[in-house]
Write a protein that holds these residues in place. Sequence first.
Motif, PDB file in Angstrom:
ATOM      1  N   TRP A 245     -20.531 -21.956  -9.470  1.00 48.74           N
ATOM      2  CA  TRP A 245     -21.346 -21.636  -8.292  1.00 48.74           C
ATOM      3  C   TRP A 245     -22.379 -20.603  -8.716  1.00 48.74           C
ATOM      4  O   TRP A 245     -22.040 -19.587  -9.328  1.00 48.74           O
ATOM      5  CB  TRP A 245     -20.494 -21.080  -7.158  1.00 48.74           C
ATOM      6  N   ARG A 247     -25.679 -18.376  -7.156  1.00 51.51           N
ATOM      7  CA  ARG A 247     -26.476 -17.986  -5.994  1.00 51.51           C
ATOM      8  C   ARG A 247     -27.955 -17.926  -6.361  1.00 51.51           C
ATOM      9  O   ARG A 247     -28.310 -17.780  -7.537  1.00 51.51           O
ATOM     10  CB  ARG A 247     -25.994 -16.629  -5.475  1.00 51.51           C
ATOM     11  N   TYR A 339     -23.255 -27.357  -2.094  1.00 54.09           N
ATOM     12  CA  TYR A 339     -24.082 -26.192  -1.793  1.00 54.09           C
ATOM     13  C   TYR A 339     -23.464 -25.421  -0.629  1.00 54.09           C
ATOM     14  O   TYR A 339     -22.655 -25.945   0.138  1.00 54.09           O
ATOM     15  CB  TYR A 339     -25.516 -26.604  -1.453  1.00 54.09           C
ATOM     16  N   ARG A 340     -23.853 -24.161  -0.526  1.00 52.42           N
ATOM     17  CA  ARG A 340     -23.473 -23.316   0.613  1.00 52.42           C
ATOM     18  C   ARG A 340     -24.734 -22.660   1.140  1.00 52.42           C
ATOM     19  O   ARG A 340     -25.510 -22.072   0.373  1.00 52.42           O
ATOM     20  CB  ARG A 340     -22.450 -22.250   0.195  1.00 52.42           C
ATOM     21  N   SER A 456     -26.426 -20.891  -2.141  1.00 51.63           N
ATOM     22  CA  SER A 456     -25.812 -21.010  -3.466  1.00 51.63           C
ATOM     23  C   SER A 456     -25.561 -22.479  -3.756  1.00 51.63           C
ATOM     24  O   SER A 456     -25.365 -23.294  -2.851  1.00 51.63           O
ATOM     25  CB  SER A 456     -24.505 -20.219  -3.550  1.00 51.63           C
ATOM     26  N   SER A 457     -25.588 -22.819  -5.029  1.00 46.82           N
ATOM     27  CA  SER A 457     -25.431 -24.209  -5.484  1.00 46.82           C
ATOM     28  C   SER A 457     -24.202 -24.333  -6.362  1.00 46.82           C
ATOM     29  O   SER A 457     -23.850 -23.409  -7.109  1.00 46.82           O
ATOM     30  CB  SER A 457     -26.667 -24.666  -6.264  1.00 46.82           C
ATOM     31  N   ASN A 458     -23.576 -25.495  -6.259  1.00 51.19           N
ATOM     32  CA  ASN A 458     -22.402 -25.809  -7.069  1.00 51.19           C
ATOM     33  C   ASN A 458     -22.767 -26.888  -8.076  1.00 51.19           C
ATOM     34  O   ASN A 458     -23.291 -27.942  -7.713  1.00 51.19           O
ATOM     35  CB  ASN A 458     -21.253 -26.276  -6.180  1.00 51.19           C
TER      36      ASN A 458
END
Length: 558
Positions: A245, A247, A339-340, A456-458
Amino acid sequence: MENIICACGHSNPYGTKLCEKCGRPLTEEGKETKVVDMRYDGMAIRSKTYNKTFIDKIWNFFSSVKVGITLIIITLVAASIGTILPQEMYVNAPEANKAEYYEKVYGWFGKVYNNLGLSDLYTTVWFQILVGMLAISIIVASLDRGIPLHKSLKNQRVKRHESFMKRQRIIAEGQVQNPDETLDKVEQKMTELKYKVRRDGSALLAERGRFARYGPYINHVGLIIFLAGVMLRLVPGFHVDETIWIREGETRAIPGMDGYFIKNNEFTLETHDNKPQGEQLAQGVNVMAKNYQTDVTLYKQPEGALPGDLDNLEKVKDYSIRVNHPLKENGYALYQMNYRLNELKQMNFNLVSKANEEEPLGQIEIDLTNPKKEYDLGNGSSVEILVYTPDFSGFENGEPQTKTSIPNNPAFLFRMETPETPKGEVSFVEIMKPPLEPLGENKYRMKFAGADTRDSSNFTIRKDSTVPILFVGGIIFMIGVVIGSYWNHRRLWLQVEPDGRVLMAAHVNKNMFSMKKDLDAVTSFAELPQYEDQLEKPEDAEKPKKRGIKKKEGDSTL
């Protein structure tokens, strides 16, 4: 153990069933049987011969077909157990919370499944040992049987003893008028049928499809290569399947890619401008994602740099990672997986007096990723963070606990000092809840003044150098299957004496119909005696052959 001397004078290795030179049976069992065992052309098999030393017993154990089949069944059962629930590599949860994920999603069964190590089955030591034992079994069985078979086929004799000829399944005996002409006709016909013909005086050997005998061993080679590929997945550098993850604005080392770093410049989410309907309404989904991508910069450490050193990184490339459009570099691929949105980045608090909250003594800005220990507000006022829990989950033995390291529900234990309270006051602050004052009522408190968020991306990092190995092993295995299934090894021995006496024998490892079809053609063309099948039942021999029989017009069957 001494060699076995045949009546012809040839010395055969101990355990040989048929003489390598003349073909006579060398065992009492072989002399009494009507048809000899031709699986390995009578060659000595190590596992069937030696069983005294410790090495012999190990060799015999792994060369056993029963042991091999048992290992295959156990491996298949174990592998199928690993498919009951998703493996850890496919679980979208932080590494520290995967055990909790299995219990939460699958209940007590998931908890037991994870505790037994079945959630990461294919990388466990015991499963790899099982695969290794299977590979050893295949190798030993192939060497134990393949080498003697190859030697026997490579050194075949044209002339064979009469006892060998008469103990084949297909035999024929009789008289011919012209021995040389008969041999010539047999050679001509068998050559037309694509047999390889060898002659030695008045003896002839016609052979076709010898390569079919190697089909099972080609299977074994393919399986060994495939299993080697499976086991190499545990070797560092051969197989990478990691998640990370990142950010926005953050630069992190890429797990599994030594010396590479990635920076998340910006995350973008695009949605369809549609009106929810059908299944969307049923699931409570208002919008559907059209595209989500992360604009990243890939960096590489210079040679000689210390691990984790972010100074002097060398830029490799800029790239926009989208679904099914991974960033590829040096055999690795980074896929956008999840994603978050609006993750808390920074929280701001004002230190205020309860008597006059309109005039704060100062403001602190807490970076939730890396918060400071103490903040000096000037004028003799300061704030110290005694405890920080990014994802507050409650108290245990009076101490605040956190579920994860992600700031989903930040909570703080502050110690506040002012000129009016030089000894300090303690307050526990949680978002959207009244503060707790464990040491009594305070004169001052921390007032929430706002927050900054970020996305944030995974990413999943994958590299699999074993795929070509697995592919080659699978192809070789299938070649062996085709060879072993659609071809057969046919042999015809013919010996004609000067007085016209002819003795013929034939053998095929499978599909006797194909051998008999060729024998029908050659016996008719060369006028050889009619052959007989020594394993054919008398009632089967009396039945008329359907091959070549045509029903005339007007015939009827009652």
